[in-house]
Design a protein around this motif. Sequence first.
Motif, PDB file in Angstrom:
ATOM      1  N   THR A 162     -65.058 184.952  54.326  1.00  0.00           N
ATOM      2  CA  THR A 162     -65.211 183.749  55.133  1.00  0.00           C
ATOM      3  C   THR A 162     -65.968 182.690  54.331  1.00  0.00           C
ATOM      4  O   THR A 162     -66.027 182.762  53.115  1.00  0.00           O
ATOM      5  CB  THR A 162     -65.910 184.084  56.476  1.00  0.00           C
ATOM      6  OG1 THR A 162     -65.882 182.946  57.318  1.00  0.00           O
ATOM      7  CG2 THR A 162     -67.336 184.562  56.271  1.00  0.00           C
ATOM      8  N   VAL A 180     -62.417 178.423  55.369  1.00  0.00           N
ATOM      9  CA  VAL A 180     -62.044 177.922  56.695  1.00  0.00           C
ATOM     10  C   VAL A 180     -61.255 176.619  56.568  1.00  0.00           C
ATOM     11  O   VAL A 180     -60.248 176.407  57.244  1.00  0.00           O
ATOM     12  CB  VAL A 180     -63.302 177.717  57.578  1.00  0.00           C
ATOM     13  CG1 VAL A 180     -62.947 176.976  58.860  1.00  0.00           C
ATOM     14  CG2 VAL A 180     -63.943 179.059  57.912  1.00  0.00           C
ATOM     15  N   GLU A 203     -58.344 183.333  64.521  1.00  0.00           N
ATOM     16  CA  GLU A 203     -59.002 184.504  63.928  1.00  0.00           C
ATOM     17  C   GLU A 203     -59.971 184.116  62.813  1.00  0.00           C
ATOM     18  O   GLU A 203     -61.076 184.656  62.713  1.00  0.00           O
ATOM     19  CB  GLU A 203     -57.940 185.469  63.384  1.00  0.00           C
ATOM     20  CG  GLU A 203     -58.539 186.740  62.807  1.00  0.00           C
ATOM     21  CD  GLU A 203     -57.499 187.654  62.175  1.00  0.00           C
ATOM     22  OE1 GLU A 203     -57.898 188.704  61.638  1.00  0.00           O
ATOM     23  OE2 GLU A 203     -56.294 187.304  62.214  1.00  0.00           O
ATOM     24  N   VAL A 204     -59.571 183.148  61.973  1.00  0.00           N
ATOM     25  CA  VAL A 204     -60.435 182.718  60.865  1.00  0.00           C
ATOM     26  C   VAL A 204     -61.732 182.123  61.399  1.00  0.00           C
ATOM     27  O   VAL A 204     -62.818 182.372  60.862  1.00  0.00           O
ATOM     28  CB  VAL A 204     -59.691 181.702  59.970  1.00  0.00           C
ATOM     29  CG1 VAL A 204     -60.629 181.121  58.923  1.00  0.00           C
ATOM     30  CG2 VAL A 204     -58.501 182.378  59.289  1.00  0.00           C
ATOM     31  N   ASN A 205     -61.637 181.338  62.472  1.00  0.00           N
ATOM     32  CA  ASN A 205     -62.835 180.757  63.082  1.00  0.00           C
ATOM     33  C   ASN A 205     -63.710 181.825  63.716  1.00  0.00           C
ATOM     34  O   ASN A 205     -64.941 181.760  63.651  1.00  0.00           O
ATOM     35  CB  ASN A 205     -62.446 179.730  64.151  1.00  0.00           C
ATOM     36  CG  ASN A 205     -62.498 178.304  63.621  1.00  0.00           C
ATOM     37  OD1 ASN A 205     -63.080 178.044  62.576  1.00  0.00           O
ATOM     38  ND2 ASN A 205     -61.887 177.387  64.338  1.00  0.00           N
ATOM     39  N   GLU A 265     -58.235 184.802  46.892  1.00  0.00           N
ATOM     40  CA  GLU A 265     -58.442 185.536  48.149  1.00  0.00           C
ATOM     41  C   GLU A 265     -57.647 186.840  48.148  1.00  0.00           C
ATOM     42  O   GLU A 265     -58.167 187.896  48.566  1.00  0.00           O
ATOM     43  CB  GLU A 265     -58.026 184.664  49.332  1.00  0.00           C
ATOM     44  CG  GLU A 265     -58.289 185.316  50.683  1.00  0.00           C
ATOM     45  CD  GLU A 265     -57.623 184.593  51.831  1.00  0.00           C
ATOM     46  OE1 GLU A 265     -57.749 185.081  52.972  1.00  0.00           O
ATOM     47  OE2 GLU A 265     -56.955 183.563  51.600  1.00  0.00           O
ATOM     48  N   TYR A 316     -65.603 183.575  60.998  1.00  0.00           N
ATOM     49  CA  TYR A 316     -66.673 182.713  60.485  1.00  0.00           C
ATOM     50  C   TYR A 316     -67.835 182.636  61.484  1.00  0.00           C
ATOM     51  O   TYR A 316     -69.008 182.698  61.092  1.00  0.00           O
ATOM     52  CB  TYR A 316     -66.114 181.316  60.216  1.00  0.00           C
ATOM     53  CG  TYR A 316     -67.122 180.356  59.632  1.00  0.00           C
ATOM     54  CD1 TYR A 316     -67.748 180.620  58.420  1.00  0.00           C
ATOM     55  CD2 TYR A 316     -67.444 179.175  60.287  1.00  0.00           C
ATOM     56  CE1 TYR A 316     -68.664 179.740  57.872  1.00  0.00           C
ATOM     57  CE2 TYR A 316     -68.361 178.284  59.752  1.00  0.00           C
ATOM     58  CZ  TYR A 316     -68.965 178.575  58.553  1.00  0.00           C
ATOM     59  OH  TYR A 316     -69.876 177.694  58.019  1.00  0.00           O
ATOM     60  N   THR A 321     -64.961 191.353  55.579  1.00  0.00           N
ATOM     61  CA  THR A 321     -64.210 190.110  55.815  1.00  0.00           C
ATOM     62  C   THR A 321     -64.644 189.027  54.836  1.00  0.00           C
ATOM     63  O   THR A 321     -65.803 188.986  54.410  1.00  0.00           O
ATOM     64  CB  THR A 321     -64.416 189.608  57.254  1.00  0.00           C
ATOM     65  OG1 THR A 321     -65.819 189.549  57.546  1.00  0.00           O
ATOM     66  CG2 THR A 321     -63.734 190.502  58.260  1.00  0.00           C
ATOM     67  N   LYS A 340     -57.733 177.328  55.161  1.00  0.00           N
ATOM     68  CA  LYS A 340     -56.880 177.912  56.199  1.00  0.00           C
ATOM     69  C   LYS A 340     -56.484 176.850  57.224  1.00  0.00           C
ATOM     70  O   LYS A 340     -55.375 176.868  57.757  1.00  0.00           O
ATOM     71  CB  LYS A 340     -57.610 179.061  56.901  1.00  0.00           C
ATOM     72  CG  LYS A 340     -57.920 180.250  56.011  1.00  0.00           C
ATOM     73  CD  LYS A 340     -56.664 181.016  55.646  1.00  0.00           C
ATOM     74  CE  LYS A 340     -56.998 182.300  54.896  1.00  0.00           C
ATOM     75  NZ  LYS A 340     -55.778 183.019  54.451  1.00  0.00           N
TER      76      LYS A 340
END
Length: 805
Positions: free
Chosen positions: A600, A605, A57-59, A579, A62, A598, A608
């Motif tokens: 990012t 990244v 999800e983080v990728n 964060e 981003y 969001t 995480k």
Amino acid sequence: MLKLFTKGFWDVVARLILRNKIGILISIIAVTIFFSLQWKNMRFTYTEANLLPDDHEVNLVYQNFLDIFGEEGNLIVLGIKDSTLFTVENINAWNTLSDSFKAYDAVDAVVALKDLQKLVKDDVNERFVLEPFIKDSITSDAQLETLTDDLFNKYPFYDNFLFNKDTRTIRTAIYMNKAIVNTSARKDFVFDDLMPKIAAFEKATNMDVRVSGMPYVRTLNAQNIVDEIGTFIAGALLVTSLIFFLFFRSFRATLISMIVVCLGVMWTFGIIGLLNYEITVLTALIPPLIIVIGIPNCIFLINKYQHEVKLHGNKVKSLQRVITKVGNATLMTNVTTASGFATFILTESTLLKEFGIVASLSIIAIFILCILIIPIIYTFLPYPKDRHLEHLNKRWIGGFVNWMERMVKERRITIYITALILLIASMIGIYQIKISGSLIEDMSKEAEFFGDIRFFEEEFNGIMPLEILVDTKRKKGVTKLATLKRMDKLEELIIETPELSKPISVVSLVKYAKQAYTNGNPKYYQLPTSQENLFISSYIKNSSSNVDLLKSFVDSTGQYARITTFMKDVGTDKMERIEENIQAEIDKTFPKEKYHVTITGKALVFQKGTKYLVKNLAISLSLAIFLISIFMAYMFRSFKMIVVSLIPNLLPLVITAGLMGYLGVPIKPSTILVFSIAFGISVDDTIHFLAKYRQELQANHWKIRKSVYGALRETGVSMFYTSIVLFFGFSVFTISSFGGTVALGALVSATLLFAMLSNLLLLPSLLLSLERNIANKEVFKEPSINIIPDEDDDDADENNAANSN
């Protein structure tokens, strides 16, 4: 039956190797040439290590940001903190230097003092126009004084972006072409264009220019990785060859070993090229690792050859016994070592997966080279001289073995108490371990660019971008005053956070527009009221420059806006709190039905990714333990023996983890590797010891004590030799300028030293203490694979091989 098959298999292998030595050597040369042709496919990484799976999800968040606004890590900054800058000659030289970078294709834009524009109201045409602070160049001290007064007192829009009004630090922003920022062209620009120009400027003005920004830092850091590969390989060769020579006192044996491991390194580079992988900070460690892991193979094989030659004097017979007696044991130990690395293949991180694939394939490759080259070369060499065999009778080694035997016999309780104390102390230390998600922590602290990073952190609160993407869910939603006010409230929190720099966004531009609308009064650098917004909006629409002003902050549809801030290098805990605070403000300020906001950016990244790896550490280590347990179950056919054998190998890992807590070494991508690597290597000693122990039990009619001491005397010397080589071999990594590599080398070395002592003291003690439960014919069954063949091998087969030669 399988035992006979295994014995027969290695007899066949021995005959094939010794009968086809010329063909095998030609094949090895051909494969080496093939691999060397693959080197051209190797490439050095030009992107940050992405530790997360592509579909994480983080990728995805981003990547969505990059799709809207493009690459965000393309900023290089130049800075000067020097009072002599504020002279007519020097300020013009600085502007000329900054302006010169606009001519390069690698540069999209340059924002320097000379590029700063005043936003001015044009009442006649009801629009805003841009007027430069510096029209051509500074020609007098009066002009310079006006310029500095404007910058530091009248235009807060530029404060903390191109200057720090409190310390009077000035900087220039160079935005690299987004298309080439992650390619080799970035390196060419940095080394061939940027750095020479800065050096010339420094020489001409006698001022110190600070340089930073992710493209610059990544380029120099990648170059450090490249430079250290050669250093590591040379260091590993020097250390291991020196130790090898001290053990064997033979230039011939040392040279043969160096040839084998050098071929192993060539094959490793070939594997990287063949698979088209990048050389990263992790894959750069594999070539020297192969040297360190390959030398113990050479020690086992050459030591066995010399023992056999001394025993019966038949050279060819000795070489066949080297293959049949040591080949299977060496294969098993290399397989377990490769398994420790191969567990990384099962992670979803591309970086670790590539590391695991290359390392495990390279370990198997070095085994193949050792088992083929060493016996073949010795067939061409004369019989070893007496001085080459003297090391077999070293008294100090005998003293070391006697000490171990005495400790196991007389001080078993002391060994257990010491192990228990170390276990308890280590458990306490483990609770003190911290997790690090820093992008720059592992970078060379001695490098000049690292000092520049700290400089920009102090002057401008960091260089690592943190982005907030605001989706208004409707076209032109960003221009609504309600959206701007919400963004402004979020920016207030960012400004109050000392680890973050002053944010840059459309909010700053609208505030600047109001200041311009009020004839440049800095007191009105604030968001307009609803009524003012109507007038200001009409001025912005009529301005020819409005697209240029907005394109960096808002997408072409007006639906998306970005808030850009820069972060200091902070610990993971602090970063998580930051964060959480930002997310709490987002949840409070932006209604979810109207906005999707969001967080990012590269810094987030990476942090995480580190957390993701830590969560997978237990899985990776568990897989290593499980795989190696399967090997041992297959070899020894005893569950109880598996449990007993794991204890002396898990204890060193716990001790190392405890040391990390006490010494303040955090868990990070580099130190995560320690546990699986060390476990995969240290368990080799256990396999050797238990295999010899089982053999001694059979030879001594299941007399346990006699068998334990016999196995200890027999394997203690080789375990000591290989452990010393591994200890000093991994210690080579401590010469690195990368903190993570230093920690990796020191921790693996320490772990292997603890593992050697644990296998030589704790393991035999456990076998003696638990003799009734584990060392009987019912429990300790006939193994599936006899990794050390019995001494009553069929000599007829050996003589046949000898006669064939």
